[in-house]
Design a protein around this motif. Sequence first.
Motif, PDB file in Angstrom:
ATOM      1  N   VAL A   1      -2.080   6.983 -11.309  1.00 30.35           N
ATOM      2  CA  VAL A   1      -1.145   6.213 -10.498  1.00 30.35           C
ATOM      3  C   VAL A   1       0.194   6.926 -10.435  1.00 30.35           C
ATOM      4  N   GLU A   2       0.659   7.421 -11.572  1.00 25.74           N
ATOM      5  CA  GLU A   2       1.939   8.123 -11.592  1.00 25.74           C
ATOM      6  C   GLU A   2       1.878   9.389 -10.743  1.00 25.74           C
ATOM      7  N   GLU A   3       0.785  10.121 -10.798  1.00 26.65           N
ATOM      8  CA  GLU A   3       0.623  11.311  -9.957  1.00 26.65           C
ATOM      9  C   GLU A   3       0.692  10.945  -8.484  1.00 26.65           C
ATOM     10  N   ALA A   4       0.032   9.845  -8.129  1.00 26.72           N
ATOM     11  CA  ALA A   4       0.041   9.398  -6.731  1.00 26.72           C
ATOM     12  C   ALA A   4       1.451   8.991  -6.305  1.00 26.72           C
ATOM     13  N   LEU A   5       2.169   8.307  -7.187  1.00 27.07           N
ATOM     14  CA  LEU A   5       3.535   7.901  -6.870  1.00 27.07           C
ATOM     15  C   LEU A   5       4.454   9.116  -6.736  1.00 27.07           C
TER      16      LEU A   5
ATOM     17  N   MET B   1       6.501  10.174  -3.475  1.00 26.81           N
ATOM     18  CA  MET B   1       7.938  10.398  -3.575  1.00 26.81           C
ATOM     19  C   MET B   1       8.308  11.753  -2.944  1.00 26.81           C
ATOM     20  N   LYS B   2       7.523  12.766  -3.231  1.00 29.96           N
ATOM     21  CA  LYS B   2       7.788  14.101  -2.683  1.00 29.96           C
ATOM     22  C   LYS B   2       7.608  14.134  -1.167  1.00 29.96           C
ATOM     23  N   GLN B   3       6.577  13.436  -0.682  1.00 31.85           N
ATOM     24  CA  GLN B   3       6.356  13.382   0.769  1.00 31.85           C
ATOM     25  C   GLN B   3       7.533  12.729   1.475  1.00 31.85           C
ATOM     26  N   LYS B   4       8.027  11.638   0.899  1.00 37.61           N
ATOM     27  CA  LYS B   4       9.167  10.951   1.495  1.00 37.61           C
ATOM     28  C   LYS B   4      10.394  11.859   1.480  1.00 37.61           C
ATOM     29  N   ALA B   5      10.594  12.569   0.375  1.00 35.77           N
ATOM     30  CA  ALA B   5      11.747  13.463   0.261  1.00 35.77           C
ATOM     31  C   ALA B   5      11.687  14.555   1.332  1.00 35.77           C
ATOM     32  N   MET B   6      10.529  15.140   1.528  1.00 37.08           N
ATOM     33  CA  MET B   6      10.401  16.191   2.532  1.00 37.08           C
ATOM     34  C   MET B   6      10.640  15.641   3.931  1.00 37.08           C
ATOM     35  N   LYS B   7      10.204  14.429   4.170  1.00 41.47           N
ATOM     36  CA  LYS B   7      10.421  13.805   5.477  1.00 41.47           C
ATOM     37  C   LYS B   7      11.909  13.547   5.696  1.00 41.47           C
ATOM     38  N   GLU B   8      12.566  13.003   4.692  1.00 40.35           N
ATOM     39  CA  GLU B   8      13.987  12.678   4.791  1.00 40.35           C
ATOM     40  C   GLU B   8      14.866  13.936   4.883  1.00 40.35           C
TER      41      GLU B   8
ATOM     42  N   GLU C   1      10.979   5.552 -11.310  1.00 42.20           N
ATOM     43  CA  GLU C   1      10.886   4.299 -12.059  1.00 42.20           C
ATOM     44  C   GLU C   1      10.911   3.091 -11.118  1.00 42.20           C
ATOM     45  N   GLU C   2      11.708   3.162 -10.068  1.00 42.64           N
ATOM     46  CA  GLU C   2      11.745   2.075  -9.088  1.00 42.64           C
ATOM     47  C   GLU C   2      10.395   1.956  -8.374  1.00 42.64           C
ATOM     48  N   MET C   3       9.800   3.076  -8.039  1.00 46.64           N
ATOM     49  CA  MET C   3       8.485   3.057  -7.394  1.00 46.64           C
ATOM     50  C   MET C   3       7.433   2.472  -8.331  1.00 46.64           C
ATOM     51  N   LYS C   4       7.529   2.780  -9.625  1.00 47.97           N
ATOM     52  CA  LYS C   4       6.593   2.224 -10.602  1.00 47.97           C
ATOM     53  C   LYS C   4       6.748   0.708 -10.695  1.00 47.97           C
ATOM     54  N   ARG C   5       7.995   0.234 -10.689  1.00 48.27           N
ATOM     55  CA  ARG C   5       8.242  -1.213 -10.741  1.00 48.27           C
ATOM     56  C   ARG C   5       7.644  -1.899  -9.507  1.00 48.27           C
ATOM     57  N   GLU C   6       7.870  -1.313  -8.342  1.00 45.01           N
ATOM     58  CA  GLU C   6       7.327  -1.885  -7.111  1.00 45.01           C
ATOM     59  C   GLU C   6       5.804  -1.907  -7.150  1.00 45.01           C
ATOM     60  N   TYR C   7       5.220  -0.829  -7.650  1.00 46.38           N
ATOM     61  CA  TYR C   7       3.758  -0.754  -7.758  1.00 46.38           C
ATOM     62  C   TYR C   7       3.249  -1.851  -8.692  1.00 46.38           C
ATOM     63  N   ALA C   8       3.919  -2.020  -9.822  1.00 47.37           N
ATOM     64  CA  ALA C   8       3.504  -3.028 -10.798  1.00 47.37           C
ATOM     65  C   ALA C   8       3.591  -4.427 -10.196  1.00 47.37           C
ATOM     66  N   LEU C   9       4.644  -4.684  -9.434  1.00 47.07           N
ATOM     67  CA  LEU C   9       4.794  -6.005  -8.805  1.00 47.07           C
ATOM     68  C   LEU C   9       3.712  -6.260  -7.770  1.00 47.07           C
ATOM     69  N   GLN C  10       3.330  -5.238  -7.059  1.00 46.79           N
ATOM     70  CA  GLN C  10       2.287  -5.372  -6.028  1.00 46.79           C
ATOM     71  C   GLN C  10       0.904  -5.566  -6.627  1.00 46.79           C
ATOM     72  N   HIS C  11       0.740  -5.142  -7.858  1.00 52.89           N
ATOM     73  CA  HIS C  11      -0.578  -5.228  -8.498  1.00 52.89           C
ATOM     74  C   HIS C  11      -0.555  -6.242  -9.631  1.00 52.89           C
ATOM     75  N   ASP C  12      -0.211  -7.467  -9.280  1.00 53.38           N
ATOM     76  CA  ASP C  12      -0.261  -8.614 -10.195  1.00 53.38           C
ATOM     77  C   ASP C  12       0.643  -8.481 -11.404  1.00 53.38           C
ATOM     78  N   GLY C  13       1.723  -7.744 -11.286  1.00 54.50           N
ATOM     79  CA  GLY C  13       2.683  -7.636 -12.379  1.00 54.50           C
ATOM     80  C   GLY C  13       2.184  -6.856 -13.567  1.00 54.50           C
ATOM     81  N   LYS C  14       1.084  -6.126 -13.384  1.00 54.38           N
ATOM     82  CA  LYS C  14       0.567  -5.293 -14.485  1.00 54.38           C
ATOM     83  C   LYS C  14       1.338  -3.986 -14.506  1.00 54.38           C
ATOM     84  N   PRO C  15       1.895  -3.599 -15.644  1.00 52.78           N
ATOM     85  CA  PRO C  15       2.673  -2.357 -15.706  1.00 52.78           C
ATOM     86  C   PRO C  15       1.819  -1.126 -15.544  1.00 52.78           C
TER      87      PRO C  15
END
Length: 89
Positions: free
Chosen positions: A16-20, A24-31, A75-89
């Motif tokens: 999951v962290e690798e995917a995030l 993150m890198k894709q968004k950075a390159m786009k921006e 870390e913000e992306m991880k928090r968002e991911y956790a919230l989207q997946h039933d609050g599981k860290p």
Amino acid sequence: MGYIQEARENHVKKKVEEALRSKMKQKAMKECDHYASKYAECAYGRTLSVVFKCRNQAKELNNCLHQYTNDTVLEEMKREYALQHDGKP
């Protein structure tokens, strides 16, 4: 929890962290596409001189990329991911 179960969960967390990180890198390159284009234009046709001649463009690109690829963003992306997946860290 057994050793095998714990190892599986850690493996999933790493995937999951690798995917995030990839997202993150894709968004950075786009921006930062504008800065990447400026650097590429400067670097075109150069070899060793690119280090000296394109220093400003490289610095601008790196500064832009760093805004979108740092630990705080991850870390913000991880928090968002956790919230989207039933609050599981």
